[in-house]
Design a protein around this motif. Structure first.
Motif, PDB file in Angstrom:
ATOM      1  N   PHE A 182       7.293   3.268   5.306  1.00  0.00           N
ATOM      2  CA  PHE A 182       7.283   2.028   4.963  1.00  0.00           C
ATOM      3  C   PHE A 182       7.118   1.132   6.445  1.00  0.00           C
ATOM      4  O   PHE A 182       6.712  -0.078   6.309  1.00  0.00           O
ATOM      5  CB  PHE A 182       8.796   1.557   4.621  1.00  0.00           C
ATOM      6  CG  PHE A 182       8.858   1.584   3.091  1.00  0.00           C
ATOM      7  CD1 PHE A 182       8.745   0.657   2.145  1.00  0.00           C
ATOM      8  CD2 PHE A 182       8.704   2.807   2.321  1.00  0.00           C
ATOM      9  CE1 PHE A 182       8.747   0.759   0.668  1.00  0.00           C
ATOM     10  CE2 PHE A 182       8.821   2.884   0.975  1.00  0.00           C
ATOM     11  CZ  PHE A 182       8.712   1.943   0.091  1.00  0.00           C
ATOM     12  N   VAL A 183       7.489   1.640   7.345  1.00  0.00           N
ATOM     13  CA  VAL A 183       7.372   0.940   8.765  1.00  0.00           C
ATOM     14  C   VAL A 183       6.331   1.776   9.488  1.00  0.00           C
ATOM     15  O   VAL A 183       6.648   2.828  10.049  1.00  0.00           O
ATOM     16  CB  VAL A 183       8.641   0.621   9.373  1.00  0.00           C
ATOM     17  CG1 VAL A 183       8.411  -0.336  10.929  1.00  0.00           C
ATOM     18  CG2 VAL A 183       9.863  -0.185   8.539  1.00  0.00           C
ATOM     19  N   HIS A 184       5.023   1.129  10.014  1.00  0.00           N
ATOM     20  CA  HIS A 184       4.263   1.621  10.693  1.00  0.00           C
ATOM     21  C   HIS A 184       4.083   1.150  11.999  1.00  0.00           C
ATOM     22  O   HIS A 184       4.438  -0.055  12.266  1.00  0.00           O
ATOM     23  CB  HIS A 184       2.926   1.590   9.939  1.00  0.00           C
ATOM     24  CG  HIS A 184       1.605   2.215  10.479  1.00  0.00           C
ATOM     25  ND1 HIS A 184       0.845   1.585  11.272  1.00  0.00           N
ATOM     26  CD2 HIS A 184       1.219   3.403   9.948  1.00  0.00           C
ATOM     27  CE1 HIS A 184       0.025   2.419  11.797  1.00  0.00           C
ATOM     28  NE2 HIS A 184       0.016   3.701  10.818  1.00  0.00           N
ATOM     29  N   PRO A 185       3.700   1.947  13.076  1.00  0.00           N
ATOM     30  CA  PRO A 185       3.666   1.083  14.433  1.00  0.00           C
ATOM     31  C   PRO A 185       2.840  -0.041  14.405  1.00  0.00           C
ATOM     32  O   PRO A 185       3.286  -0.812  15.344  1.00  0.00           O
ATOM     33  CB  PRO A 185       2.864   2.156  15.206  1.00  0.00           C
ATOM     34  CG  PRO A 185       3.226   3.810  14.329  1.00  0.00           C
ATOM     35  CD  PRO A 185       3.542   3.337  12.939  1.00  0.00           C
ATOM     36  N   SER A 186       1.921  -0.330  13.409  1.00  0.00           N
ATOM     37  CA  SER A 186       1.190  -1.684  13.537  1.00  0.00           C
ATOM     38  C   SER A 186       2.064  -2.652  13.209  1.00  0.00           C
ATOM     39  O   SER A 186       1.596  -3.627  13.397  1.00  0.00           O
ATOM     40  CB  SER A 186      -0.102  -1.390  12.541  1.00  0.00           C
ATOM     41  OG  SER A 186       0.453  -1.309  11.376  1.00  0.00           O
ATOM     42  N   HIS A 187       3.323  -2.450  12.715  1.00  0.00           N
ATOM     43  CA  HIS A 187       4.061  -3.700  12.122  1.00  0.00           C
ATOM     44  C   HIS A 187       4.764  -4.113  13.530  1.00  0.00           C
ATOM     45  O   HIS A 187       5.467  -5.226  13.426  1.00  0.00           O
ATOM     46  CB  HIS A 187       5.193  -3.060  11.280  1.00  0.00           C
ATOM     47  CG  HIS A 187       4.604  -2.585   9.946  1.00  0.00           C
ATOM     48  ND1 HIS A 187       5.206  -2.365   8.715  1.00  0.00           N
ATOM     49  CD2 HIS A 187       3.083  -2.443   9.580  1.00  0.00           C
ATOM     50  CE1 HIS A 187       4.483  -1.977   7.723  1.00  0.00           C
ATOM     51  NE2 HIS A 187       3.282  -1.889   8.239  1.00  0.00           N
ATOM     52  N   HIS A 188       4.761  -3.202  14.321  1.00  0.00           N
ATOM     53  CA  HIS A 188       5.669  -3.656  15.711  1.00  0.00           C
ATOM     54  C   HIS A 188       5.644  -5.006  16.459  1.00  0.00           C
ATOM     55  O   HIS A 188       6.526  -5.645  16.689  1.00  0.00           O
ATOM     56  CB  HIS A 188       5.705  -2.206  16.615  1.00  0.00           C
ATOM     57  CG  HIS A 188       6.343  -1.069  16.186  1.00  0.00           C
ATOM     58  ND1 HIS A 188       6.525  -0.121  16.876  1.00  0.00           N
ATOM     59  CD2 HIS A 188       6.729  -0.803  14.927  1.00  0.00           C
ATOM     60  CE1 HIS A 188       7.200   1.036  16.279  1.00  0.00           C
ATOM     61  NE2 HIS A 188       7.191   0.625  14.961  1.00  0.00           N
ATOM     62  N   SER A 222       0.972  -1.266   0.000  1.00  0.00           N
ATOM     63  CA  SER A 222       0.046   0.099  -0.164  1.00  0.00           C
ATOM     64  C   SER A 222       0.974   1.205  -0.020  1.00  0.00           C
ATOM     65  O   SER A 222       0.255   2.372  -0.478  1.00  0.00           O
ATOM     66  CB  SER A 222      -0.938   0.061   1.226  1.00  0.00           C
ATOM     67  OG  SER A 222      -0.251  -0.189   2.414  1.00  0.00           O
ATOM     68  N   VAL A 223       1.918   1.242   0.488  1.00  0.00           N
ATOM     69  CA  VAL A 223       2.978   2.417   0.544  1.00  0.00           C
ATOM     70  C   VAL A 223       3.847   2.559  -0.486  1.00  0.00           C
ATOM     71  O   VAL A 223       4.555   3.380  -0.831  1.00  0.00           O
ATOM     72  CB  VAL A 223       3.512   2.708   2.040  1.00  0.00           C
ATOM     73  CG1 VAL A 223       2.408   2.838   3.069  1.00  0.00           C
ATOM     74  CG2 VAL A 223       4.645   1.364   2.209  1.00  0.00           C
TER      75      VAL A 223
END
Length: 304
Positions: free
Chosen positions: A259-265, A162-163
């Protein structure tokens, strides 16, 4: 399919670079994804800066549409600053490495599983940007004994479709039409003009144009765009994994990148329990290009 692979040794101001001569290699189609067979590796092009053999080498893996020279100045600086050996590698279908139909992360991991022990560079510090970061993550998860510590640069083990604008970049590059027998400057201007309606960012276009090379009087892309286009959906996602890597891990993020969202953590913590997160405030996706001094300082701090 016959391809050309390149590795080398050259002097650089007191640093020794490893180089062998051109070698012609026969590359067979990969068996990745067919009945669970192991992917077949290809001989990658690389550049090795000599240093102390007693400490883990730094191994840099570039991102999609990049090449090993993206890290040239950083590799030389870190070799001087740390005294370590530093390896930069062209991924399959990129730079001077062979072209082959398969472009999976499993196959790219297998390429390194074969190369690193051959060079006596295991365990190593594996530093991968974007696509190279995912290759590094998968290698650490599959063969943790080969990776002393891991750095993933502005990428996560979570879907980034998406990004990411890379699918549009690949499509735009494939559509370029450059006449034969034109000069290098003319070819670059023509390619830049044709890319600009799709890719407005001049810096990104200049990065992509580093892949435009002359061959037999024609200008062509040295990346295997057909293979990348065929597998672009796979490159945008990380292969599902159950095992964790328990070595020291740094996720280095660009403050201006999405590219790296907090939801990826949570997924990062599940796969890499010892993960640290560090943000370079003024950097975008290409942290090593935007803020090279901050990038190197983060690497040195992680090694300390």
């Amino acid at each position: 399919m016959l391809s050309w692979a390149r590795t080398w040794r050259l002097p650089y101001g007191g640093l020794k670079l490893s180089r062998t001569s051109f070698s012609r290699v026969l590359v067979a189609p990969s068996s990745s994804g067919r009945g669970g067979a192991e992917p077949r590796s290809v001989p990658l092009s690389y550049q090795l800066l000599d240093g102390e053999a007693g400490r883990p080498a730094l191994v840099f893996l570039h991102g999609l549409l990049g090449c090993k020279t993206n890290f040239n100045s950083i590799a030389k600086a870190l070799a001087r600053q740390t005294g370590r050996r530093v390896l930069t590698v062209d991924a399959r279908n990129h730079g001077d490495s062979p072209h082959i139909p398969d472009m999976s992360y499993e196959a790219m991991s297998q390429d390194l599983q074969d190369l690193l022990p051959q060079l006596g560079l295991v365990p190593c510090v594996l530093i991968g940007h974007s696509m190279g970061g995912r290759t590094a993550m998968l290698l650490a998860l599959q063969r943790p004994e080969l990776v002393e510590r891991l750095v993933a640069v502005d990428i996560s083990p979570v879907n980034t479709t998406s990004v990411s604008e890379f699918p549009a970049y690949v499509a735009a590059m494939r559509a370029i039409d450059i006449p034969d027998e034109v000069s290098r400057s003319c070819a670059r201007k023509l390619a830049d003009k044709q890319l600009s309606p799709i890719i407005q960012d001049l810096v990104v276009r200049q990065f992509l144009l580093t892949n435009l090379v002359e061959a037999d009087g024609r200008f062509v892309w040295r990346v295997n765009l057909d293979a990348l286009a065929q597998h672009i959906d796979k490159i945008m996602v990380f292969p599902p994994q159950q095992e964790s890597y328990h070595g020291p891990t740094l996720f280095l993020l660009g403050g201006h990148s999405k590219f790296v969202h907090p939801s990826h953590h949570p997924e990062i913590r599940r796969l890499f329990p010892r993960a640290q997160m560090q943000t370079v405030p003024n950097a975008g996706h290409w942290i090593h290009s935007d803020c090279p001094q901050d990038f190197m300082a983060a690497i040195r701090g992680f090694l300390a």
